[in-house]
Structures are given as structure tokens and as C-alpha cells.
Scaffold this active site. Sequence first.
Site, mmCIF file in Angstrom:
data_model
loop_
_atom_site.group_PDB
_atom_site.id
_atom_site.type_symbol
_atom_site.label_atom_id
_atom_site.label_comp_id
_atom_site.label_asym_id
_atom_site.label_seq_id
_atom_site.Cartn_x
_atom_site.Cartn_y
_atom_site.Cartn_z
ATOM 1 N N SER A 146 0.690 -1.150 -0.230
ATOM 2 C CA SER A 146 0.108 -0.184 -0.126
ATOM 3 C C SER A 146 0.928 1.265 0.036
ATOM 4 O O SER A 146 2.019 1.133 0.419
ATOM 5 C CB SER A 146 -0.529 0.079 1.392
ATOM 6 O OG SER A 146 -1.367 1.442 1.467
ATOM 7 N N TYR A 159 -1.789 -0.557 10.962
ATOM 8 C CA TYR A 159 -1.854 -0.888 9.426
ATOM 9 C C TYR A 159 -0.574 -0.223 8.683
ATOM 10 O O TYR A 159 -0.055 -1.136 7.911
ATOM 11 C CB TYR A 159 -3.189 -0.384 8.864
ATOM 12 C CG TYR A 159 -3.332 -0.649 7.334
ATOM 13 C CD1 TYR A 159 -3.519 -1.834 6.690
ATOM 14 C CD2 TYR A 159 -2.891 0.383 6.416
ATOM 15 C CE1 TYR A 159 -3.834 -1.985 5.568
ATOM 16 C CE2 TYR A 159 -3.183 0.334 4.918
ATOM 17 C CZ TYR A 159 -3.554 -1.234 4.421
ATOM 18 O OH TYR A 159 -3.927 -1.128 3.326
#
Length: 263
Positions: A146, A159
Site C-alpha cells: 500500500s 496498518y
Amino acid sequence: MLNDRHALITGAGSGIGAAIALALAQAGCRLTLAGRSQGKLQAQAERLREQLPDLAVVLAPMDVTDPHAVHAAVQQAQARLGSVHILVNNAGQAHSQPFAKTDAAQWQQMLNVNLTGTFHCIQAVLPGMLEAAQTGTPGRILNIASTAGLKGYAYVSAYVAAKHGVVGLTKALALELARKGVTVNAICPGYTETDIVREAVHNIVAKTGKSENQARQALAASNPQQRLVQPLEVAQSVLWLCAAGSDAINGQAIAIDGGELAG
């Protein structure tokens, strides 16, 4: 283009994973579709067979956080389709929470799903992948990270930490395998039209009172193109990194973000 390659995709039942599965199937791969939901995997396999009736596809229901389940699923898949030549670690999960309210259980869950799950899957497929590489079929490991693996975002610290770990693992393993016929790369999408983003939109609406459209625009605002990335765009990058001529691309973290990290 990738005829007779065996590709295993985690999180293959929807979103980015489903798009990658279709792209690799169209390129000639045999597929193992992995994920937690047997129903989603079955539905995805049926959609693929509608387009490609002769497709060889195996379902591998598993939780990537469980090493025993991962190894058992990989062994069963390899018994059916041979060694895995392409591994796409796409399974992921994101929870939004201020750092002060992030408890140890949520922290560990983000690491388990996003980072340790990637570790488990690589360990399970790597022996067979290396053996195949020695006989002339190159290996490809693609970790779907990501932009959160390349920069910070507020309210998703666990995250972000996990995805930074995925990028670090990618770089370290790429060096370790550089002379063994296997490349390791990370793909780092910005906000993408997936279930994770739909959940983020729902949370923004619930917490701020914004409309769904306003919430989507808020997420898209970080992309200079003012839009969400589409799963197909991520899938095309996977296809490129698996194709002939990509051997020198190794240890990279490739952002697909409309230019978000360019500034």
C-alpha cells in the site's frame, strides 16, 4: 504469455485479488484462489470459468494468519497443479483507530494479517518455487502492500506499521533470492475501489456525518488525479512484473497512486 505457470493469489475472492486472478488466467496461468470465504472463492471460480471454460483452478480456503492452514492448503494446491511459480500476497485488512485507542489485540491483528500472513505464504511456496526456478521456470513473488507502506497516514498506525514491514520484507528477500531465479517486488496502491475502501467510507460517514459521496471524495483527494485507483490497474502491474523481460525488476516498491507520492 504465462502458459503453464501456477499462480496462487490470496484474498482472491473479490477486489484486487479477483482482478489479478482474471488477468493471470487470461495470460494462461493455472490458478489457486486462496481466501477465508469458500463461498466467495467458489463464486470467483465460476466467473472465471464462464470466460475461460478450460481454466485449471483450485480453491484453497485458508486463514493466512494460521501457518498450519497455509502449509496444508499450499500442499494440496501443489499436488493438483504443481509447484507455485507466481505468488501474489494480496490478503489484507485495515482498521482505523486513533493510536491512543489502539489496543494490543488490534495491533497484533494488523501485523498478523498484513505482515505475518505474507511471511507464512512465502515460506510455504518458496521451496517448490526455487526448485522450479532451477529447472528454468522463474519465480515471482508479488506483495500487495500500500502507499501506507511508503508513507504515514493518521489513525491507521498499526496498518501503516504492518505495510512498512511488508515493504521491508520485500527488499530483504529480494536480495536473498537475487541469484536464485526468483524476484520479489511490492505493489503499493493508493486508495483503491475495494471492500477496504468501502469500509473506510462507511466509517467516515458514521463518524463525521458526511455523505457517502463526500467521504469518497475525501479519500480520492490524496490522489492528484482526484480519483480512486481501480483493481484492474493493480492487476496490470502484477501481469507486467510476471511477464518475460521483468527479471531485472527486483526489490522494488512500486506505487500506483496517481502521483500521490511524487510531491
